[in-house]
Enzyme design. Structure first.
Site, PDB file in Angstrom:
ATOM      1  N   ASN A 145       0.852  -1.189   0.000  1.00 16.69           N
ATOM      2  CA  ASN A 145       0.000   0.000   0.000  1.00 16.69           C
ATOM      3  C   ASN A 145       0.892   1.244   0.000  1.00 16.69           C
ATOM      4  O   ASN A 145       1.704   1.420   0.917  1.00 16.69           O
ATOM      5  CB  ASN A 145      -0.904  -0.047   1.243  1.00 16.69           C
ATOM      6  N   HIS A 186       0.969   6.253   1.878  1.00 19.94           N
ATOM      7  CA  HIS A 186       1.697   7.215   2.702  1.00 19.94           C
ATOM      8  C   HIS A 186       2.920   7.820   2.009  1.00 19.94           C
ATOM      9  O   HIS A 186       3.530   8.740   2.541  1.00 19.94           O
ATOM     10  CB  HIS A 186       1.988   6.621   4.079  1.00 19.94           C
ATOM     11  N   HIS A 195      -5.592   3.651  -1.618  1.00 21.35           N
ATOM     12  CA  HIS A 195      -6.915   4.026  -1.102  1.00 21.35           C
ATOM     13  C   HIS A 195      -7.230   5.455  -1.522  1.00 21.35           C
ATOM     14  O   HIS A 195      -6.602   6.399  -1.045  1.00 21.35           O
ATOM     15  CB  HIS A 195      -6.887   3.898   0.432  1.00 21.35           C
ATOM     16  N   ARG A 212      -9.283   8.116  -0.833  1.00 18.61           N
ATOM     17  CA  ARG A 212     -10.259   8.511   0.195  1.00 18.61           C
ATOM     18  C   ARG A 212     -11.142   9.639  -0.337  1.00 18.61           C
ATOM     19  O   ARG A 212     -10.747  10.407  -1.213  1.00 18.61           O
ATOM     20  CB  ARG A 212      -9.539   8.959   1.458  1.00 18.61           C
ATOM     21  N   GLU A 219      -8.656   0.621  -3.022  1.00 20.94           N
ATOM     22  CA  GLU A 219      -9.503   0.645  -1.823  1.00 20.94           C
ATOM     23  C   GLU A 219     -10.465   1.799  -1.954  1.00 20.94           C
ATOM     24  O   GLU A 219     -10.055   2.921  -2.280  1.00 20.94           O
ATOM     25  CB  GLU A 219      -8.656   0.852  -0.574  1.00 20.94           C
ATOM     26  N   THR A 224      -8.308   3.452   8.473  1.00 20.46           N
ATOM     27  CA  THR A 224      -9.554   2.689   8.440  1.00 20.46           C
ATOM     28  C   THR A 224      -9.755   1.972   9.774  1.00 20.46           C
ATOM     29  O   THR A 224      -9.037   1.035  10.097  1.00 20.46           O
ATOM     30  CB  THR A 224      -9.507   1.675   7.287  1.00 20.46           C
TER      31      THR A 224
HETATM   32  N1  PXP Z   1      -5.899  -3.170   4.006  1.00 16.66           N
HETATM   33  C1  PXP Z   1      -6.850  -2.227   4.056  1.00 16.66           C
HETATM   34  C2  PXP Z   1      -8.214  -2.559   3.577  1.00 16.66           C
HETATM   35  C3  PXP Z   1      -6.557  -0.922   4.521  1.00 16.66           C
HETATM   36  O1  PXP Z   1      -7.521   0.019   4.573  1.00 16.66           O
HETATM   37  C4  PXP Z   1      -5.236  -0.624   4.900  1.00 16.66           C
HETATM   38  C5  PXP Z   1      -4.874   0.762   5.357  1.00 16.66           C
HETATM   39  O2  PXP Z   1      -5.118   1.663   4.334  1.00 16.66           O
HETATM   40  C6  PXP Z   1      -4.275  -1.648   4.810  1.00 16.66           C
HETATM   41  C7  PXP Z   1      -4.638  -2.909   4.397  1.00 16.66           C
HETATM   42  C8  PXP Z   1      -2.843  -1.411   5.166  1.00 16.66           C
HETATM   43  O3  PXP Z   1      -2.712  -1.100   6.515  1.00 16.66           O
HETATM   44  P1  PXP Z   1      -1.338  -0.537   7.041  1.00 16.66           P
HETATM   45  O4  PXP Z   1      -1.077   0.744   6.341  1.00 16.66           O
HETATM   46  O5  PXP Z   1      -1.559  -0.389   8.512  1.00 16.66           O
HETATM   47  O6  PXP Z   1      -0.288  -1.575   6.714  1.00 16.66           O
END
Ligand code: PXP
Length: 240
Positions: A8, A11, A44, A46, A71, A102
């Protein structure tokens, strides 16, 4: 069965947006992650566009050589965007404007009537629909009723707990993974996973994919993103 890693890159966009400039580029991060062990990229979009933007989704859709998992909240706006870009997968998540991340899973049971047409439209567009749910029998049953091909189990609570409480949450995750698989649903998991807590989740045999972001982007500050992704891959493979 192999365990896929979805990275992901939200960030990377958070850091970029802190200054309103064009760097660091989430697409560059996605391409590097794919070169170093990511099987897919998750982003994601948002509703408040606090990190990933519409332009990022367009660029990722164009340039990625690995599957994109979008997402999205269960809104008409996000449905239209998903149908426009047709990512490999769409993971429907709950979304609250004031949350930092989330918090908690989607209530697929209570939202059945809202979700059913979205699941049908995305499925007809050949987008693989996933629901981000708490590891509970009620939520898995709701996913079965909706006919989704995939659920992603929320590991946030597992990541926050320790000791006996963490062990109990791990059992809930394993039970939900088994129940979903028994009903023909592919199981993914994610949220809050790190080198230190990933092994027990990676060892759940039915889990086919982990989606990991925040920790990897933070770790990239110290070892570089490629090395962070490689180490996570190794930790997952060792646990398998
Ligand atoms: N899976 C989903 C559905 C999420 O919303 C997120 C956070 O955006 C993640 C995985 C990844 O989580 P993290 O950033 O804490 O590794």
């Amino acid at each position: 069965m192999t365990l896929r890693l979805g990275v992901n890159i939200d960030h990377v966009a958070t850091v970029r947006n802190a200054r309103g400039v064009g760097y660091p580029d989430p697409v560059r991060a996605a391409l590097l992650a794919a070169e170093t062990g990511a099987d897919g990229i998750t982003a994601h979009l948002r509703e408040d566009r606090r990190h990933i933007t519409d332009a990022d989704i367009a660029a990722l859709s164009e340039q990625l050589t690995v599957p994109l998992n979008l997402e999205m909240a269960a809104t008409d706006e996000m449905l239209a965007i998903a149908l426009r870009h047709r990512p490999h997968a769409a993971c429907i998540v709950p979304e609250k404007r004031e949350e930092l991340t989330t918090e908690g899973g989607l209530d697929a049971h209570a939202l059945h009537n809202r979700l059913a047409p979205m699941v049908a439209e995305l499925g007809a567009a050949r987008v693989r629909v996933s629901l981000f749910i708490e590891p509970s029998a009620v939520q898995v049953a709701a996913a079965v009723r909706l006919g989704v091909p995939v659920v992603e189990l929320h590991t946030g609570r597992y990541a926050e707990l320790d000791g006996a409480a963490r062990a109990a949450e791990l059992r809930r995750l394993a039970d939900a993974a088994a129940l979903a698989t028994k009903n023909g649903i592919e199981v993914h998991a994610g949220h809050g996973l790190t080198y230190d807590n990933v092994a027990p989740i990676a060892a759940i045999p039915q889990v086919r994919e982990l989606n990991i972001g925040h920790f990897l982007i933070g770790e990239a500050l110290f070892v570089g993103l490629g090395e962070a992704v490689r180490r996570m891959r190794d930790a997952m493979d060792a646990a398998r």
